[in-house]
Design an enzyme around this catalytic site. Structure first.
Site, mmCIF file in Angstrom:
data_model
loop_
_atom_site.group_PDB
_atom_site.id
_atom_site.type_symbol
_atom_site.label_atom_id
_atom_site.label_comp_id
_atom_site.label_asym_id
_atom_site.label_seq_id
_atom_site.Cartn_x
_atom_site.Cartn_y
_atom_site.Cartn_z
ATOM 1 N N ASP A 88 0.853 -1.201 0.000
ATOM 2 C CA ASP A 88 0.000 0.000 0.000
ATOM 3 C C ASP A 88 0.882 1.243 0.000
ATOM 4 O O ASP A 88 2.064 1.176 0.357
ATOM 5 C CB ASP A 88 -0.965 0.012 1.193
ATOM 6 C CG ASP A 88 -0.256 0.132 2.545
ATOM 7 O OD1 ASP A 88 0.799 -0.518 2.731
ATOM 8 O OD2 ASP A 88 -0.747 0.886 3.407
ATOM 9 N N GLU A 152 0.064 -0.889 5.936
ATOM 10 C CA GLU A 152 1.135 -0.299 6.742
ATOM 11 C C GLU A 152 0.938 1.200 6.886
ATOM 12 O O GLU A 152 1.116 1.771 7.971
ATOM 13 C CB GLU A 152 2.503 -0.594 6.114
ATOM 14 C CG GLU A 152 3.683 -0.355 7.066
ATOM 15 C CD GLU A 152 4.134 1.081 7.161
ATOM 16 O OE1 GLU A 152 4.780 1.444 8.154
ATOM 17 O OE2 GLU A 152 3.833 1.885 6.250
ATOM 18 N N GLU A 153 0.555 1.839 5.802
ATOM 19 C CA GLU A 153 0.450 3.303 5.821
ATOM 20 C C GLU A 153 -0.759 3.810 6.607
ATOM 21 O O GLU A 153 -0.938 5.010 6.768
ATOM 22 C CB GLU A 153 0.427 3.857 4.385
ATOM 23 C CG GLU A 153 1.677 3.549 3.557
ATOM 24 C CD GLU A 153 2.942 4.259 4.030
ATOM 25 O OE1 GLU A 153 2.935 4.888 5.104
ATOM 26 O OE2 GLU A 153 3.953 4.181 3.304
ATOM 27 N N ASP A 179 12.351 -1.432 4.172
ATOM 28 C CA ASP A 179 11.364 -0.337 4.175
ATOM 29 C C ASP A 179 11.955 0.873 4.886
ATOM 30 O O ASP A 179 11.236 1.670 5.476
ATOM 31 C CB ASP A 179 10.076 -0.830 4.865
ATOM 32 C CG ASP A 179 8.909 0.124 4.663
ATOM 33 O OD1 ASP A 179 8.944 0.908 3.702
ATOM 34 O OD2 ASP A 179 7.965 0.077 5.478
ATOM 35 N N HIS A 212 -21.763 35.304 13.364
ATOM 36 C CA HIS A 212 -21.264 36.502 12.695
ATOM 37 C C HIS A 212 -20.104 37.046 13.532
ATOM 38 O O HIS A 212 -20.250 37.251 14.739
ATOM 39 C CB HIS A 212 -22.396 37.538 12.604
ATOM 40 C CG HIS A 212 -22.041 38.715 11.757
ATOM 41 N ND1 HIS A 212 -21.152 39.684 12.171
ATOM 42 C CD2 HIS A 212 -22.456 39.078 10.514
ATOM 43 C CE1 HIS A 212 -21.032 40.593 11.216
ATOM 44 N NE2 HIS A 212 -21.817 40.247 10.188
ATOM 45 N N THR A 314 -16.756 36.512 6.955
ATOM 46 C CA THR A 314 -16.567 36.925 8.340
ATOM 47 C C THR A 314 -17.362 36.000 9.234
ATOM 48 O O THR A 314 -18.572 36.139 9.390
ATOM 49 C CB THR A 314 -17.025 38.379 8.538
ATOM 50 O OG1 THR A 314 -18.315 38.527 7.936
ATOM 51 C CG2 THR A 314 -16.058 39.347 7.892
HETATM 52 N N1 BES Z 1 8.720 3.055 5.453
HETATM 53 C C1 BES Z 1 8.110 3.989 6.328
HETATM 54 C C2 BES Z 1 8.831 4.149 7.642
HETATM 55 C C3 BES Z 1 10.247 4.625 7.547
HETATM 56 C C4 BES Z 1 10.638 5.545 6.618
HETATM 57 C C5 BES Z 1 11.168 4.147 8.421
HETATM 58 C C6 BES Z 1 11.945 5.953 6.537
HETATM 59 C C7 BES Z 1 12.468 4.566 8.359
HETATM 60 C C8 BES Z 1 12.868 5.468 7.403
HETATM 61 C C9 BES Z 1 6.684 3.558 6.576
HETATM 62 O O1 BES Z 1 6.011 3.203 5.401
HETATM 63 C C10 BES Z 1 5.917 4.705 7.158
HETATM 64 O O2 BES Z 1 5.759 5.682 6.485
HETATM 65 N N2 BES Z 1 5.410 4.552 8.371
HETATM 66 C C11 BES Z 1 4.520 5.486 8.930
HETATM 67 C C12 BES Z 1 3.712 4.763 9.957
HETATM 68 C C13 BES Z 1 2.339 5.277 10.171
HETATM 69 C C14 BES Z 1 1.573 5.573 8.923
HETATM 70 C C15 BES Z 1 1.556 4.375 11.082
HETATM 71 C C16 BES Z 1 5.278 6.631 9.536
HETATM 72 O O3 BES Z 1 6.421 6.484 9.987
HETATM 73 O O4 BES Z 1 4.721 7.733 9.552
HETATM 74 MN MN MN Z 2 7.138 2.009 4.240
HETATM 75 MN MN MN Z 3 5.365 5.127 4.447
#
Ligand code: BES
Ligand code: MN
Ligand code: MN
Length: 458
Positions: A88, A152-153, A179, A212, A314
């Site tokens: 995702d 994950e996201e 990741d 207002h 306003t």
């Molecule tokens: N891959 C990232 C996390 C990441 C990025 C770790 C760069 C280390 C270096 C992951 O997909 C991500 O974006 N995680 C989110 C988690 C959240 C959506 C629950 C984050 O870190 O904001």
């Molecule tokens: Mn990621």
């Molecule tokens: Mn991410």
């Protein structure tokens, strides 16, 4: 795994074209209008595992988006690697800031531009192609299981129950994740920690309807003004977070460790230039690298209310909202932090408004050892393909499921990512270097080889 190098070269165009096909599928997990696309991405991944020679390739439904599972068991007496990743992606907006459409990948300056190019489709795809190469050359040295999720996201909320319900199926010796990032293409690193995350939404209500701003302005609380004041009170002049007890459980990092961290190459000029800023900002007493990895944070991710249409209106709005996140470090917990936040935030509200706080998803922080078999295997693998020994480095981001893997499966994760912090993940113009994509495909089989060999020595 030397024999794979010419094959990577021969197949480079095909590998990239296949990744671009995957990147064309807008698998945005946060937005329900993309639900069919999220499923399509899962099926695409499953089909690629199947074509590469994996068994039990499945798209497994959950209460949310499905999990893709595949495996190859060559010999139960050999070690088993469990590869985790996510297919995702983050929403692409703001759309008008993309130089080319987010789901129409293009190659420019040796980089693939598209949402998800680095995070995490490009990195997941390295694993599929590395597996394909080992299969086609009959050189897979151990068992492998793949679990690629679609949420994950948005916090991996349905993956926890999936993992708990499938402990037997997921049994393995190590979890391998790509990741995260390396420090630079000539400074490889292995990620040894992630920050946790506590995420909340707040709602401040003044009058029970919009007013207002002339008739009532000055006499009734403006919830936007009040919210701004409350948010401003969450940090002091040193950028310390003012929530009582917030730092109580924060791990104290030794002076030696801080010195070791400071040895990692970091160019303040390049950092500021990349961000288009004249000066950095953060907690007093800590370096930028420390502020973004070993220290907790509090940030407003979004704030809204009142009139934001064309021209002016306003109005004294009835409501104001904000989404607020806190990055956590060992040994802070989500529950404790959320509780502290709610109590303090409510105490900041004047009697002229009502405040509601709604917690969203979260995830615990993690640290991983540098003396494990997996770390040694990853270090040797990267040393082989980059020509230098990788540095252990903590990341500032979060992968919510990693802490759960440890708790429920009793397994540490080895985070061998190949992105760069400048890849613009979550931003317009996200990209992934072709160098990084190919380097990942080259390095992963060495990890398999070394992990298998060191496990046998033991
Ligand atoms: N891959 C990232 C996390 C990441 C990025 C770790 C760069 C280390 C270096 C992951 O997909 C991500 O974006 N995680 C989110 C988690 C959240 C959506 C629950 C984050 O870190 O904001
Ligand atoms: Mn990621
Ligand atoms: Mn991410």
């Amino acid at each position: 795994m030397e024999h794979l190098k010419p094959l990577i070269k021969e197949n480079t165009d095909r590998f990239i074209n296949e990744l671009m096909d995957l990147l064309r599928i807008p698998s945005v997990s946060a937005d329900s209008k993309y639900k069919p696309d999220v499923l399509r991405a899962a099926e695409f991944i499953r089909d690629k595992f199947k074509a590469a020679g994996a068994d039990s390739c499945e798209v497994i439904p959950t209460a949310g988006h499905p999990v893709v599972y595949a495996e190859k068991i060559i010999d139960p007496s050999k070690p088993t690697i469990l590869v985790y990743g996510h297919y995702d992606v983050q929403p692409p907006d703001p759309m008008d800031l993309w130089h080319s459409p987010p789901f129409e990948p293009v190659i420019k300056d040796e980089k693939i531009y598209a949402r998800g190019a680095c995070d995490d489709k490009g990195q997941v795809y390295m694993h599929i192609k590395a597996f394909e190469l080992m299969m086609s050359t009959n050189s897979l040295p151990c068992n492998v299981k793949f679990m690629i999720e679609g949420e994950e996201e948005v916090g991996s909320e349905n993956l926890g129950p999936f993992v708990i319900a499938n402990k037997e199926r997921l049994k393995s010796d190590v979890i391998l994740i790509s990741d995260t990032s390396i420090i630079a293409n000539d400074v490889p690193s292995i990620t040894t920690g992630l920050r946790g995350l506590a995420y909340l939404e707040v709602e401040v209500t003044g009058a029970d309807h919009d007013l207002h701003s002339g008739t009532y302005g000055g006499g009734v609380a403006n919830p936007i003004n009040v919210l701004c004041k409350m948010i401003a009170a969450l940090k002091d002049d040193n950028n310390h977070i003012t929530i009582p007890g917030f730092y109580n459980d924060v791990e104290v990092i030794s002076e030696e460790e801080r010195k070791a961290m400071a040895r990692a190459p970091f160019s303040m000029d390049a950092y500021k230039k990349h961000l288009g800023i004249d000066e950095v900002e953060g907690e007093a007493g800590y370096s930028t690298l420390e502020r973004t990895t070993i220290r907790p944070t509090l940030d407003v991710n979004g704030i809204w209310g009142g009139y934001i249409g064309e021209g002016s209106k306003t109005v004294l709005p009835s409501k104001a909202f904000a989404k607020i996140s806190m990055r956590l470090v060992p040994h802070q917990t989500v529950d404790n932090t959320v509780e502290q936040f709610i109590a303090y935030f409510k105490s900041l509200a004047p009697p002229s408004v009502k405040v509601e706080v709604r917690p969203h998803h979260g995830g615990a922080p993690v640290v991983t050892p540098t003396d494990s078999l997996a770390y040694r295997a990853a270090s040797m693998a990267m040393e082989k393909t980059f020509g230098v020994t990788p540095i252990p480095a903590r990341a500032g981001g979060s992968i919510p499921i990693v802490a759960l893997f440890e708790k429920e499966l009793g397994l540490k994760s080895l985070m061998m990512g190949f992105g760069l912090n400048t890849d613009l993940i979550h931003s317009p113009n996200e990209h992934y270097g072709i160098f990084n994509f190919l380097k990942g495909i080259e390095t992963i089989p060495y990890f398999y080889e070394h992990f298998t060999a060191i496990s046998a020595e033991k």
